[in-house]
Enzyme design. Sequence first.
Site, PDB file in Angstrom:
ATOM      1  N   ARG A  30     -70.065 -48.594  27.230  1.00 31.62           N
ATOM      2  CA  ARG A  30     -68.932 -47.813  26.734  1.00 31.62           C
ATOM      3  C   ARG A  30     -69.305 -47.126  25.418  1.00 31.62           C
ATOM      4  O   ARG A  30     -69.934 -47.733  24.544  1.00 31.62           O
ATOM      5  CB  ARG A  30     -67.696 -48.697  26.551  1.00 31.62           C
ATOM      6  CG  ARG A  30     -67.246 -49.311  27.858  1.00 31.62           C
ATOM      7  CD  ARG A  30     -65.779 -49.700  27.903  1.00 31.62           C
ATOM      8  NE  ARG A  30     -65.503 -50.418  29.153  1.00 31.62           N
ATOM      9  CZ  ARG A  30     -65.272 -49.823  30.324  1.00 31.62           C
ATOM     10  NH1 ARG A  30     -65.249 -48.514  30.413  1.00 31.62           N
ATOM     11  NH2 ARG A  30     -65.069 -50.547  31.419  1.00 31.62           N
ATOM     12  N   ASP A  31     -68.879 -45.861  25.312  1.00 29.66           N
ATOM     13  CA  ASP A  31     -69.105 -45.130  24.064  1.00 29.66           C
ATOM     14  C   ASP A  31     -68.314 -45.801  22.947  1.00 29.66           C
ATOM     15  O   ASP A  31     -67.171 -46.206  23.123  1.00 29.66           O
ATOM     16  CB  ASP A  31     -68.682 -43.661  24.225  1.00 29.66           C
ATOM     17  CG  ASP A  31     -69.228 -42.784  23.117  1.00 29.66           C
ATOM     18  OD1 ASP A  31     -70.141 -41.981  23.398  1.00 29.66           O
ATOM     19  OD2 ASP A  31     -68.752 -42.903  21.957  1.00 29.66           O
ATOM     20  N   ILE A  32     -68.921 -45.896  21.769  1.00 30.88           N
ATOM     21  CA  ILE A  32     -68.298 -46.583  20.640  1.00 30.88           C
ATOM     22  C   ILE A  32     -67.112 -45.785  20.089  1.00 30.88           C
ATOM     23  O   ILE A  32     -66.242 -46.347  19.424  1.00 30.88           O
ATOM     24  CB  ILE A  32     -69.368 -46.836  19.542  1.00 30.88           C
ATOM     25  CG1 ILE A  32     -68.966 -47.985  18.648  1.00 30.88           C
ATOM     26  CG2 ILE A  32     -69.665 -45.576  18.741  1.00 30.88           C
ATOM     27  CD1 ILE A  32     -70.102 -48.486  17.749  1.00 30.88           C
ATOM     28  N   HIS A 101     -78.730 -39.339  27.507  1.00 29.43           N
ATOM     29  CA  HIS A 101     -77.548 -40.087  27.960  1.00 29.43           C
ATOM     30  C   HIS A 101     -76.601 -39.136  28.654  1.00 29.43           C
ATOM     31  O   HIS A 101     -76.339 -38.041  28.169  1.00 29.43           O
ATOM     32  CB  HIS A 101     -76.849 -40.786  26.790  1.00 29.43           C
ATOM     33  CG  HIS A 101     -76.600 -39.904  25.599  1.00 29.43           C
ATOM     34  ND1 HIS A 101     -77.590 -39.573  24.705  1.00 29.43           N
ATOM     35  CD2 HIS A 101     -75.483 -39.261  25.183  1.00 29.43           C
ATOM     36  CE1 HIS A 101     -77.096 -38.773  23.780  1.00 29.43           C
ATOM     37  NE2 HIS A 101     -75.813 -38.556  24.046  1.00 29.43           N
ATOM     38  N   HIS A 103     -72.818 -38.529  29.470  1.00 31.10           N
ATOM     39  CA  HIS A 103     -71.449 -38.936  29.147  1.00 31.10           C
ATOM     40  C   HIS A 103     -70.644 -38.899  30.444  1.00 31.10           C
ATOM     41  O   HIS A 103     -70.579 -37.850  31.103  1.00 31.10           O
ATOM     42  CB  HIS A 103     -70.802 -37.943  28.176  1.00 31.10           C
ATOM     43  CG  HIS A 103     -71.383 -37.917  26.803  1.00 31.10           C
ATOM     44  ND1 HIS A 103     -70.836 -38.622  25.746  1.00 31.10           N
ATOM     45  CD2 HIS A 103     -72.452 -37.254  26.302  1.00 31.10           C
ATOM     46  CE1 HIS A 103     -71.545 -38.386  24.650  1.00 31.10           C
ATOM     47  NE2 HIS A 103     -72.524 -37.561  24.954  1.00 31.10           N
TER      48      HIS A 103
HETATM   49  P1  AMP Z   1     -74.360 -36.975  21.726  1.00 29.85           P
HETATM   50  O1  AMP Z   1     -73.606 -36.194  20.698  1.00 29.85           O
HETATM   51  O2  AMP Z   1     -74.286 -36.368  23.114  1.00 29.85           O
HETATM   52  O3  AMP Z   1     -75.773 -37.288  21.293  1.00 29.85           O
HETATM   53  O4  AMP Z   1     -73.564 -38.344  21.887  1.00 29.85           O
HETATM   54  C1  AMP Z   1     -73.904 -39.531  21.240  1.00 29.85           C
HETATM   55  C2  AMP Z   1     -72.798 -40.510  21.585  1.00 29.85           C
HETATM   56  O5  AMP Z   1     -73.233 -41.806  21.253  1.00 29.85           O
HETATM   57  C3  AMP Z   1     -71.480 -40.255  20.820  1.00 29.85           C
HETATM   58  O6  AMP Z   1     -70.418 -40.038  21.762  1.00 29.85           O
HETATM   59  C4  AMP Z   1     -71.294 -41.557  20.028  1.00 29.85           C
HETATM   60  O7  AMP Z   1     -69.935 -41.938  19.922  1.00 29.85           O
HETATM   61  C5  AMP Z   1     -72.118 -42.551  20.840  1.00 29.85           C
HETATM   62  N1  AMP Z   1     -72.613 -43.701  20.099  1.00 29.85           N
HETATM   63  C6  AMP Z   1     -73.241 -43.701  18.899  1.00 29.85           C
HETATM   64  N2  AMP Z   1     -73.592 -44.954  18.552  1.00 29.85           N
HETATM   65  C7  AMP Z   1     -73.178 -45.763  19.565  1.00 29.85           C
HETATM   66  C8  AMP Z   1     -73.250 -47.167  19.804  1.00 29.85           C
HETATM   67  N3  AMP Z   1     -73.818 -48.009  18.925  1.00 29.85           N
HETATM   68  N4  AMP Z   1     -72.714 -47.665  20.946  1.00 29.85           N
HETATM   69  C9  AMP Z   1     -72.120 -46.830  21.845  1.00 29.85           C
HETATM   70  N5  AMP Z   1     -72.039 -45.491  21.674  1.00 29.85           N
HETATM   71  C10 AMP Z   1     -72.560 -44.966  20.548  1.00 29.85           C
END
Ligand code: AMP
Length: 116
Positions: A30-32, A101, A103
């Site tokens: 899950r996204d944080i 990743h 989404h």
């Molecule tokens: P992006 O902008 O596509 O690189 O997305 C990076 C995503 O990683 C963002 O939606 C953040 O909320 C998510 N994120 C960052 N750190 C963590 C974490 N420790 N656990 C889960 N999601 C994270």
Amino acid sequence: MGTDCLFCRIVAGEIPATIVRETATTVAFRDIDPKAPVHVLVIPKEHYADVATLAQGDPGLAGELLATAAVVAEEEGLLADGFRLMFNTGPYAGQEVFHVHAHLFGGAPLGPMLCR
Ligand code: AMP
Ligand code: ZN
């Protein structure tokens, strides 16, 4: 890549995450900072910086990532109403974490594809 990469550290279990599915080659968690009722990130365990590098370097692994995303979409109950799968890639897309990743968004109407 290892210790410098946040998502490699999640794969290694060094940083906690809410993992919803794990296969031999992929992890979904899950996204944080969720931007939709369901917001899951799906990654390959192996480090690739972005989806272009992954797709060109290991198309089979890219397919496994998509397959994991589809199973998570089904498990999260998203198949009937639909979902969005998105790869931010590079600066114009605002990519922040340079471990590829997908989404996976769903659980409510997601609005227009792009903000203008
Ligand atoms: P992006 O902008 O596509 O690189 O997305 C990076 C995503 O990683 C963002 O939606 C953040 O909320 C998510 N994120 C960052 N750190 C963590 C974490 N420790 N656990 C889960 N999601 C994270
Ligand atoms: Zn990494």
